[in-house]
Design a protein around this motif. Structure first.
Motif, PDB file in Angstrom:
ATOM      1  N   ALA A  19      12.429   7.581  21.784  1.00 61.53           N
ATOM      2  CA  ALA A  19      13.036   6.527  22.587  1.00 61.53           C
ATOM      3  C   ALA A  19      12.313   5.217  22.304  1.00 61.53           C
ATOM      4  O   ALA A  19      11.107   5.201  22.084  1.00 61.53           O
ATOM      5  CB  ALA A  19      12.934   6.873  24.054  1.00 61.53           C
ATOM      6  N   ASP A  20      13.051   4.129  22.322  1.00 63.71           N
ATOM      7  CA  ASP A  20      12.449   2.851  21.963  1.00 63.71           C
ATOM      8  C   ASP A  20      11.232   2.574  22.819  1.00 63.71           C
ATOM      9  O   ASP A  20      11.294   2.634  24.039  1.00 63.71           O
ATOM     10  CB  ASP A  20      13.477   1.739  22.144  1.00 63.71           C
ATOM     11  N   GLY A  21      10.170   2.238  22.181  1.00 58.56           N
ATOM     12  CA  GLY A  21       8.969   1.903  22.901  1.00 58.56           C
ATOM     13  C   GLY A  21       9.146   0.572  23.615  1.00 58.56           C
ATOM     14  O   GLY A  21      10.131  -0.138  23.414  1.00 58.56           O
ATOM     15  N   PRO A  22       8.179   0.234  24.459  1.00 58.16           N
ATOM     16  CA  PRO A  22       8.229  -1.033  25.186  1.00 58.16           C
ATOM     17  C   PRO A  22       8.015  -2.191  24.222  1.00 58.16           C
ATOM     18  O   PRO A  22       7.298  -2.059  23.238  1.00 58.16           O
ATOM     19  CB  PRO A  22       7.043  -0.915  26.133  1.00 58.16           C
ATOM     20  N   THR A  23       8.653  -3.305  24.510  1.00 58.64           N
ATOM     21  CA  THR A  23       8.428  -4.506  23.716  1.00 58.64           C
ATOM     22  C   THR A  23       7.828  -5.557  24.637  1.00 58.64           C
ATOM     23  O   THR A  23       7.629  -5.332  25.829  1.00 58.64           O
ATOM     24  CB  THR A  23       9.733  -5.067  23.137  1.00 58.64           C
ATOM     25  N   ILE A  24       7.594  -6.656  24.042  1.00 51.70           N
ATOM     26  CA  ILE A  24       7.072  -7.790  24.770  1.00 51.70           C
ATOM     27  C   ILE A  24       8.010  -8.160  25.929  1.00 51.70           C
ATOM     28  O   ILE A  24       7.591  -8.630  26.988  1.00 51.70           O
ATOM     29  CB  ILE A  24       6.933  -8.931  23.736  1.00 51.70           C
ATOM     30  N   ASN A  25       9.276  -7.894  25.735  1.00 54.10           N
ATOM     31  CA  ASN A  25      10.255  -8.182  26.788  1.00 54.10           C
ATOM     32  C   ASN A  25      10.083  -7.270  27.994  1.00 54.10           C
ATOM     33  O   ASN A  25      10.151  -7.730  29.137  1.00 54.10           O
ATOM     34  CB  ASN A  25      11.674  -8.009  26.232  1.00 54.10           C
ATOM     35  N   THR A  26       9.892  -5.976  27.692  1.00 54.74           N
ATOM     36  CA  THR A  26       9.685  -5.030  28.782  1.00 54.74           C
ATOM     37  C   THR A  26       8.509  -5.471  29.642  1.00 54.74           C
ATOM     38  O   THR A  26       8.575  -5.471  30.874  1.00 54.74           O
ATOM     39  CB  THR A  26       9.358  -3.644  28.204  1.00 54.74           C
ATOM     40  N   ILE A  27       7.454  -5.853  28.972  1.00 56.53           N
ATOM     41  CA  ILE A  27       6.254  -6.285  29.679  1.00 56.53           C
ATOM     42  C   ILE A  27       6.542  -7.525  30.515  1.00 56.53           C
ATOM     43  O   ILE A  27       6.165  -7.607  31.686  1.00 56.53           O
ATOM     44  CB  ILE A  27       5.116  -6.602  28.679  1.00 56.53           C
ATOM     45  N   ALA A  28       7.221  -8.472  29.905  1.00 58.71           N
ATOM     46  CA  ALA A  28       7.523  -9.726  30.599  1.00 58.71           C
ATOM     47  C   ALA A  28       8.271  -9.439  31.904  1.00 58.71           C
ATOM     48  O   ALA A  28       7.917  -9.954  32.965  1.00 58.71           O
ATOM     49  CB  ALA A  28       8.343 -10.634  29.689  1.00 58.71           C
ATOM     50  N   GLU A  29       9.280  -8.598  31.820  1.00 60.17           N
ATOM     51  CA  GLU A  29      10.041  -8.235  33.010  1.00 60.17           C
ATOM     52  C   GLU A  29       9.139  -7.655  34.085  1.00 60.17           C
ATOM     53  O   GLU A  29       9.107  -8.119  35.214  1.00 60.17           O
ATOM     54  CB  GLU A  29      11.084  -7.185  32.653  1.00 60.17           C
ATOM     55  N   ARG A  30       8.427  -6.622  33.668  1.00 61.60           N
ATOM     56  CA  ARG A  30       7.610  -5.905  34.630  1.00 61.60           C
ATOM     57  C   ARG A  30       6.542  -6.805  35.257  1.00 61.60           C
ATOM     58  O   ARG A  30       6.235  -6.688  36.445  1.00 61.60           O
ATOM     59  CB  ARG A  30       6.943  -4.715  33.965  1.00 61.60           C
ATOM     60  N   ALA A  31       5.996  -7.707  34.466  1.00 66.99           N
ATOM     61  CA  ALA A  31       4.921  -8.557  34.981  1.00 66.99           C
ATOM     62  C   ALA A  31       5.489  -9.802  35.657  1.00 66.99           C
ATOM     63  O   ALA A  31       4.761 -10.581  36.259  1.00 66.99           O
ATOM     64  CB  ALA A  31       3.978  -8.938  33.855  1.00 66.99           C
ATOM     65  N   GLY A  32       6.795 -10.005  35.487  1.00 70.21           N
ATOM     66  CA  GLY A  32       7.409 -11.169  36.080  1.00 70.21           C
ATOM     67  C   GLY A  32       6.981 -12.481  35.442  1.00 70.21           C
ATOM     68  O   GLY A  32       6.793 -13.492  36.099  1.00 70.21           O
ATOM     69  N   VAL A  33       6.824 -12.455  34.133  1.00 71.20           N
ATOM     70  CA  VAL A  33       6.470 -13.686  33.417  1.00 71.20           C
ATOM     71  C   VAL A  33       7.368 -13.787  32.184  1.00 71.20           C
ATOM     72  O   VAL A  33       8.195 -12.916  31.960  1.00 71.20           O
ATOM     73  CB  VAL A  33       4.998 -13.677  32.973  1.00 71.20           C
ATOM     74  N   SER A  34       7.191 -14.836  31.417  1.00 67.97           N
ATOM     75  CA  SER A  34       8.020 -14.986  30.214  1.00 67.97           C
ATOM     76  C   SER A  34       7.356 -14.301  29.032  1.00 67.97           C
ATOM     77  O   SER A  34       6.165 -14.025  29.042  1.00 67.97           O
ATOM     78  CB  SER A  34       8.192 -16.454  29.883  1.00 67.97           C
ATOM     79  N   ILE A  35       8.166 -14.060  28.002  1.00 70.10           N
ATOM     80  CA  ILE A  35       7.608 -13.401  26.827  1.00 70.10           C
ATOM     81  C   ILE A  35       6.551 -14.265  26.160  1.00 70.10           C
ATOM     82  O   ILE A  35       5.618 -13.766  25.551  1.00 70.10           O
ATOM     83  CB  ILE A  35       8.699 -13.053  25.793  1.00 70.10           C
ATOM     84  N   ALA A  36       6.691 -15.560  26.316  1.00 69.32           N
ATOM     85  CA  ALA A  36       5.693 -16.440  25.714  1.00 69.32           C
ATOM     86  C   ALA A  36       4.328 -16.180  26.349  1.00 69.32           C
ATOM     87  O   ALA A  36       3.308 -16.089  25.656  1.00 69.32           O
ATOM     88  CB  ALA A  36       6.087 -17.895  25.889  1.00 69.32           C
ATOM     89  N   SER A  37       4.317 -16.024  27.651  1.00 69.29           N
ATOM     90  CA  SER A  37       3.047 -15.758  28.324  1.00 69.29           C
ATOM     91  C   SER A  37       2.477 -14.434  27.867  1.00 69.29           C
ATOM     92  O   SER A  37       1.281 -14.308  27.608  1.00 69.29           O
ATOM     93  CB  SER A  37       3.257 -15.735  29.842  1.00 69.29           C
ATOM     94  N   VAL A  38       3.339 -13.451  27.766  1.00 64.43           N
ATOM     95  CA  VAL A  38       2.869 -12.147  27.308  1.00 64.43           C
ATOM     96  C   VAL A  38       2.208 -12.291  25.949  1.00 64.43           C
ATOM     97  O   VAL A  38       1.087 -11.833  25.724  1.00 64.43           O
ATOM     98  CB  VAL A  38       4.033 -11.145  27.217  1.00 64.43           C
ATOM     99  N   SER A  39       2.887 -12.945  25.066  1.00 65.92           N
ATOM    100  CA  SER A  39       2.353 -13.125  23.719  1.00 65.92           C
ATOM    101  C   SER A  39       1.006 -13.843  23.776  1.00 65.92           C
ATOM    102  O   SER A  39       0.054 -13.449  23.102  1.00 65.92           O
ATOM    103  CB  SER A  39       3.339 -13.910  22.862  1.00 65.92           C
TER     104      SER A  39
END
Lengths: 357, 357
Positions: A7-27
């Motif tokens: 199954a597809d692993g988590p991406t930066i997007n998954t993290i962003a959602e869960r943490a409630g921030v943008s993908i830029a912040s995650v990166s």
DNA sequence: CCGCATTCCGTAAACGTTTACAGACGATGA
DNA sequence: TCATCGTCTGTAAACGTTTACGGAATGCGG
């Protein structure tokens, strides 16, 4: 099984959602760029929970760096190439590069293929040991879209980083050694003269004889191939023709092993009657009986040098092509040095603590 | 030099512009999808003129396939791993996969790292020869995000494709052989018992003795490591303790070479006084004098089997984990078979036509 | 209370492909 | 002539990142 787990692993997007921030912040967090503590915490937590791992392919696409380097040679089974590989691998690994291995099976077209495939940009650079360097090689080298380091002889003026052995000096070391031991009828068992090593070693033999004031005698030279059985046959012929030969310079270790076989069968003692020197100083040299004196052409050093040249290029070295020449070394063992040693030979570096189960 | 030539290569966009079509059309042509002849012609022409080569990284990102497979083992220098590598490489290559080589230097943490890095998706699968299988291994295996094939013993019930040697039968072959030659005092020189091979071979020795009706005698067993020098020392001790030993079963070829050294020094003839059998059937076995009888555990076959299992997985095989066991083979040479042979030994597969220059 | 600098973050574009979808066009049949 | 169909092609979104840019929020001095 595993197939279903893909199954597809988590991406930066998954993290962003869960943490409630943008993908830029995650990166930014993932790359350690300055970020508010609270954000860092949230992102890290989310990443941990999800078991996130960066996708190397996407990174490579964006950064235009794969962190992979290719190593191409004819055959990993050849101890000389293997010695190079064993040095190249850790140097690259320590610098954060992965090693992609190409075995070309001595097919020139495959070598060209490898050069061509550099355009696919699946590696950041290539270290190559070509069998021989053809026109096609040179063209591809000029057009190469990534840094290349060549191990081996290239034509003068080729604009490429280059690491070389010095078989001329190597042969000279051996001949000098034999001469110093009092040998005056020194034969040579060579491989085909139309190969780069064959030609170079043959010429070096002739030159080295001159160096110690011995005449060059065609009868003392026998050509075969680079294998053990044929090497033995060549030696048998030479013995027939020149019974008083008192030393044999062999163009590689396998030939030298063949020589030992035949000399033993003929009742000649080694080294008392005939001294034998091999070339390449492979593991086999230490393993044989009597152990084999051999000229090391520094395969390991050449590998290391090539890897280091490559790293310099990758770290932005933009200068002129560089040439590194590695000095040969004569390793004296029982086949020339008097009575075969009977105590424990030096550790062979071949095996590791555990052999495969 | 090359560094300056690294100007961005042409992309699908460059071609589209030059050919006056859209990038979709270019992609279609390049992939051989149905397209009008005229368009094909224009695109091909443009691609040729520009010397276009597909970008592997971008393809991988989109297709989620890297066409790379990793092979991880402790040390390429170990002939057993090398034999595997030499089989794996061509199988993968023929199927269109590149080989990424990991050498873990016998560091368990490195092995875990490799498993972890599967998450980076820089390879489509992993073939691994673990030193020993820890809890951490098993956890990572369960969570692995790509197919894994393990070469070596894994705990019962581990859900992973697995290829094994059969050292039990291998040792039995050797003991049966020695017994048939009339040997009754058969010693064993083993490596550490806390390694997987050491434990397995030790137990197999005991069992095989029973199989031919010989008693198990602790005095006949000597533990050292898997290297030549220490192997020799172990043999020396054994000879001291049990002077009437008439055969030695060695846990690998290096130990056996050490045995030959020491037996020679002690004036024992091989095989007349003491027969010697090695294990792994490395190149060294054929090179030594007398040449060494050795039990092949089928490293090459295991490599091939692993590569084939991997390809099946990659081609969508979704079934249950599979187990392949490779049969061992006893290679009889001079160290057991009577008088050392004096003619040319079989070709060693070690060297290739040309050695490195 | 306003202006401004600073800090942090989100939006969006880009890396080079593949591919779903829909539009353009020519041909065909009624 | 018009509806219909088929063939071919272009637009745009997607793969998972990094990063330039600008906006929001905060703090400070005036």
């Amino acid at each position: 099984m595993k197939g279903t787990t893909l199954a597809d692993g988590p991406t930066i997007n998954t993290i962003a959602e869960r943490a409630g921030v943008s993908i830029a912040s995650v990166s930014r967090v993932l790359n350690g760029l300055p970020t508010r503590q609270e954000t860092v915490r949230k992102v890290m937590a989310a990443a941990d929970e999800l078991g996130y791992v960066r996708n190397a392919v996407a990174r490579s696409l964006k950064s235009r760096r794969t962190h992979q380097v290719a190593f191409a040679m004819a055959d990993v089974g050849n101890p000389a190439y293997l010695a190079m590989l064993r040095q190249i691998q850790p140097v690259l690994k320590d610098a954060g590069y992965r090693l992609v291995l190409h075995s070309t099976d001595a097919v020139v077209a495959d070598e060209i293929d490898v050069l061509h495939s550099l355009g696919e940009r699946y590696v950041d650079g290539l270290i190559m040991v070509p069998l021989r360097v053809t026109e096609a090689h040179l063209e591809m080298l000029d057009a190469a879209r990534a840094p290349v380091v060549i191990i081996g002889q290239v034509p003068e003026g080729t604009r490429v980083d280059n690491v070389r052995a010095d078989s001329r000096t190597g042969v000279k070391l051996a001949i000098d050694h034999l001469h110093a031991l009092g040998r005056r009828r020194i034969g040579m068992i060579n491989g085909p003269l139309d190969t780069v090593p064959g030609a170079a070693r043959g010429a070096a033999y002739r030159e080295a004889l001159g160096g110690v004031g011995l005449p060059y005698d065609e009868d003392l030279v026998q050509i075969g191939d680079f294998y053990r059985a044929e090497g033995g046959r060549a030696v048998a012929e030479l013995l027939d023709r020149v019974p008083d030969v008192d030393a044999l310079m062999c163009a590689n270790d396998l030939i030298a092993l063949g020589a030992l076989d035949v000399l033993r069968a003929a009742g000649r003692r080694v080294p008392e009657d005939v001294a034998v020197v091999g070339m390449d100083d492979t593991d086999l040299a230490a393993a044989s009986w009597p152990s084999l004196s051999s000229v090391s052409l520094g395969s390991a050093e050449r590998g290391r040098a090539a890897a280091e040249l490559m790293l310099e290029r990758l770290q932005g070295g933009d200068g002129e092509p560089r040439l590194v020449t590695v000095a040969p070394r004569l390793v004296v063992r029982a086949s020339t040095a008097g009575a075969p040693v009977a105590d424990f030979p030096a550790e062979s570096r071949t095996d590791r603590k555990e052999s495969a189960e």
